[in-house]
Scaffold this active site. Structure first.
Site, PDB file in Angstrom:
ATOM      1  N   HIS A 122       2.010  27.667 -19.183  1.00  0.00           N
ATOM      2  CA  HIS A 122       3.013  26.911 -19.924  1.00  0.00           C
ATOM      3  C   HIS A 122       4.401  27.480 -19.646  1.00  0.00           C
ATOM      4  O   HIS A 122       4.548  28.695 -19.602  1.00  0.00           O
ATOM      5  CB  HIS A 122       2.720  27.036 -21.429  1.00  0.00           C
TER       6      HIS A 122
ATOM      7  N   GLY B 101       0.860  -1.183   0.000  1.00  0.00           N
ATOM      8  CA  GLY B 101       0.000   0.000   0.000  1.00  0.00           C
ATOM      9  C   GLY B 101       0.895   1.231   0.000  1.00  0.00           C
ATOM     10  O   GLY B 101       2.112   1.129  -0.232  1.00  0.00           O
TER      11      GLY B 101
END
Ligand SMILES: Cc1cc2nc3c(=O)[nH]c(=O)nc-3n(C[C@H](O)[C@H](O)[C@H](O)COP(=O)(O)OP(=O)(O)OC[C@H]3O[C@@H](n4cnc5c(N)ncnc54)[C@H](O)[C@@H]3O)c2cc1C
Length: 465
Positions: free
Chosen positions: A444, A181
Site C-alpha cells: 500500500h 481490436g
C-alpha cells in the site's frame, strides 16, 4: 552445406526468443530473416513503436492538464519530428540488443527469404541466389501482415496500415480507424490525444469485441467522452481517395448508407499469416485459411517441423504468446520437460487509455459454457494510488468458480491494467483460488492492491468500496 540442430525462419518475438532458448539448451541454431534487421513486427512496426507513441501521448495529456497537478505550463506544443525520432532510437537500440544476444549465444543470423526445401532442408534466397542449409529441426515463425478489406488498397499514404501510420509526416487532422481490436483502439487513443478528430468503424456490435462485455462498454463510454466517434455494426463498403484525403462509405447498424471523410484512413481489420511461399505444400503440415495447425508443443503434422507465433491456428496473435510458444517448442525438441501451451493462460494487454488487461474466461463465456461462476467487481474509485495518479476510472472484474473459488478469468480496465494483470496471470497459472488471493498481502499504496479488493469482491468482502 551448413548444418544446424535448428533453423528458425523469422526473427520476431517468436523466432528470436526460441533461438536463444534453443541455444541455451545446446542446440546449434540459425535464424533466417528476410529483413535486414532482427525483431520482426513487434519491435519494428508493432508493440514497441506503438507503446512509445502512447507513452508520448500520455505525457502530452499530463502537460495539458498540468494545472490539475499544480503546475503552470503554457503553450505545450508537439514536436512530431522529435517524437518520431525518439521512437526510432528505441526501436534501433533494441534491434541492436537482439544482435548482441545472438552473438552472445552463438546464434547465426542469415539474411534472406527462408523456405522449406525438403525434409530437414531450408533454402535461403537472397539477391536472386539460393543456398541450402541442413536442419535437424525447422521452426516457422514468419508472423503476419495487416489484412485489408475487399476492394480497398492500402496505398501507404492516405489509406494506411500499422506500418505507415507510425511514421506519418504530421499528426493528421482527422482519422478514420477501421477495426476496433487492440491495434485500432491503440492508434485511436494515440491520435485522439494528439488532437486528431478520430472516428472508429467496427463491424461487430462492440469495440474491443474479444474482451468482456462490460470492458467494451466502459471503453466505449470513455472514448465517446473524449470525443472519439464510434460506429459499431458498421460495414465498410468502400474507401475512396480524394483531394482532401479519403471518404469511407459504410452501412450503419440501421442499414443506412453513411459516409465519413478524413485526411487518413487506418485499416486495422486483422492480420493475415505469412505462410505463402514457405514450401509448406511440400510437407504434411495442415494449413487452413493460411494458418498452420500445431499441437500443444507447437509441432506440426510434418516430423520435426514446428510453427509458432502469429501463423498458428487457434492461438492469439500476441508477442508474448509467440515467445512462450517458441520456448516450449525449443524445449520439446531439446528433450527438456516443458508444459503444453494453454490458451487460457495467455493474457491480453491493450494499451489504449484507459488500458485493458485480461486473462481467462469472460462472464458470458463462462455462463454460455454452463459453468457455475461467481463474479466480483471493484472500481478504481476506491483505490488511493489511482486517485494520486489522477486516473481512477474503470474497474477490475473477477470470474471465479462458484464451488471452489478457482480464479477463471480477470478483466481490468483502468490505470496500469497491463501491469497489474500480472497477478491474475500468476493466480491462474498456479490454479489459485480467490480465497488464496484474499490472503495475499498487497503493498500500500499501489494500484495493484485494487486486485486484492477485487478478489475479495467475489466473496462480498471488499474493504475499500
Ligand atoms: C500495431 C501493432 C501493435 C501490437 N502491439 C502488441 C503489443 O503491445 N503486445 C503484444 O503482445 N502484441 C502486439 N502486437 C502483435 C505482435 O506484434 C505479434 O503478435 C508478434 O510480432 C508476432 O510475433 P512472430 O514472431 O510470430 O512474428 P513477427 O513479429 O511478425 O516476425 C516475423 C518475422 O519473420 C520474417 N519473415 C517472414 N517471412 C519470412 C521468410 N519467408 N523468410 C525470412 N523471414 C521471414 C519477418 O520479416 C519478420 O521479421 C502488435 C501488432 C501490431 C501490428
Amino acid at each position: 552445406m551448413a548444418q544446424y540442430d535448428l533453423v528458425i525462419v523469422g526473427s520476431g518475438p517468436g523466432g528470436y526468443v526460441a533461438a536463444i532458448r534453443a541455444a541455451q539448451w545446446g542446440l546449434k541454431t540459425a535464424v533466417v530473416e528476410k529483413d535486414g534487421f532482427l525483431g520482426g513486427t513487434c519491435l519494428h512496426v508493432g508493440c514497441i513503436p506503438t507503446k512509445v507513441l502512447l507513452h508520448h501521448s500520455e505525457i502530452f495529456e499530463h502537460l495539458q492538464n498540468a494545472a490539475e497537478y499544480g503546475f503552470e505550463v503554457k503553450d505545450v506544443k508537439v514536436n512530431w519530428v522529435n517524437v518520431l525520432a525518439r521512437k526510432d532510437r528505441i526501436v534501433k537500440k533494441h534491434a541492436k540488443g537482439i544482435e548482441g544476444l545472438f552473438k552472445k549465444h552463438k546464434i547465426e543470423a542469415i539474411t534472406g527469404w527462408g523456405r522449406i526445401a525438403g525434409p530437414g532442408r531450408v533454402a535461403v534466397e537472397k539477391d536472386g541466389k539460393t543456398t541450402e542449409i541442413e536442419a535437424k529441426n525447422i521452426m516457422l515463425a514468419t508472423g503476419s501482415e495487416a489484412r485489408s478489406l475487399p476492394g480497398v488498397e492500402i496505398d501507404g499514404k492516405t489509406i494506411v496500415s500499422n506500418r505507415e501510420i507510425l511514421s506519418l509526416p504530421e499528426i493528421p487532422k482527422s482519422l478514420v480507424v477501421v477495426g476496433a481490436g487492440a491495434v485500432g483502439v491503440e492508434f485511436a487513443s494515440i491520435y485522439k490525444t494528439f488532437g486528431t478528430d478520430v472516428t472508429i468503424l467496427e463491424m461487430l456490435p462492440r469495440i474491443v469485441p474479444l474482451e468482456d462485455e462490460e470492458i467494451s462498454a466502459e471503453l466505449d463510454k470513455v472514448f465517446r467522452k473524449k470525443g472519439v466517434k464510434i460506429h459499431t455494426e458498421a460495414k465498410v463498403e468502400s474507401v475512396k481517395k480524394d483531394a482532401k484525403g479519403a471518404t469511407v462509405t459504410f452501412k450503419d447498424k440501421d442499414g443506412r448508407t453513411q459516409t465519413v471523410a478524413a485526411e487518413k484512413v487506418l485499416i486495422a481489420a486483422g492480420r493475415k499469416p505469412n505462410t505463402e511461399n514457405l514450401g509448406l505444400e511440400k510437407t504434411k503440415a495442415k494449413v487452413e485459411r493460411g494458418f498452420v495447425h500445431a499441437g500443444p508443443y507447437l509441432e506440426t503434422d510434418e516430423p520435426r517441423l514446428y510453427a509458432i507465433g502469429d501463423i498458428v491456428a487457434g492461438l492469439p496473435q500476441l508477442a508474448h504468446a509467440a515467445s512462450m510458444e517458441g520456448i516450449i517448442a525449443a524445449g520439446k525438441m531439446a528433450g527438456k520437460p516443458v508444459p503444453p501451451i494453454d490458451r487460457n493462460r495467455i493474457p491480453n494487454a491493450t494499451y489504449c487509455e484507459p488500458q485493458i488487461g485480461s486473462i481467462g474466461v469472460t462472464e458470458k463465456q463462462a455462463k454460455d459454457a454452463g459453468m457455475k461462476v461467481k463474479v466480483g467487481k471493484f472500481p478504481f474509485i476506491g483505490n488511493s494510488k489511482a486517485s494520486i495518479l489522477g486516473s481512477h476510472g474503470g474497474f477490475i472484474k473477477v470470474v471465479a468458480d462458484e464451488k471452489y473459488g478457482e480464479v477463471l478469468g480477470v478483466h481490468i480496465i483502468g490505470p496500469l491494467a497491463t501491469e497489474i494483470i500480472a497477478e491474475a496471470v500468476t493466480a491462474i497459472q498456479l490454479e489459485g483460488t480467490v480465497d488464496d488471493m484474499m490472503f495475499t498481502v498487497h503493498a500500500h499504496p499501489t494500484v495493484w492492491e485494487a486486485m486484492g479488493d477485487a478478489f475479495n469482491a467475489v466473496r462480498g468482502l471488499s474493504i475499500n468500496v
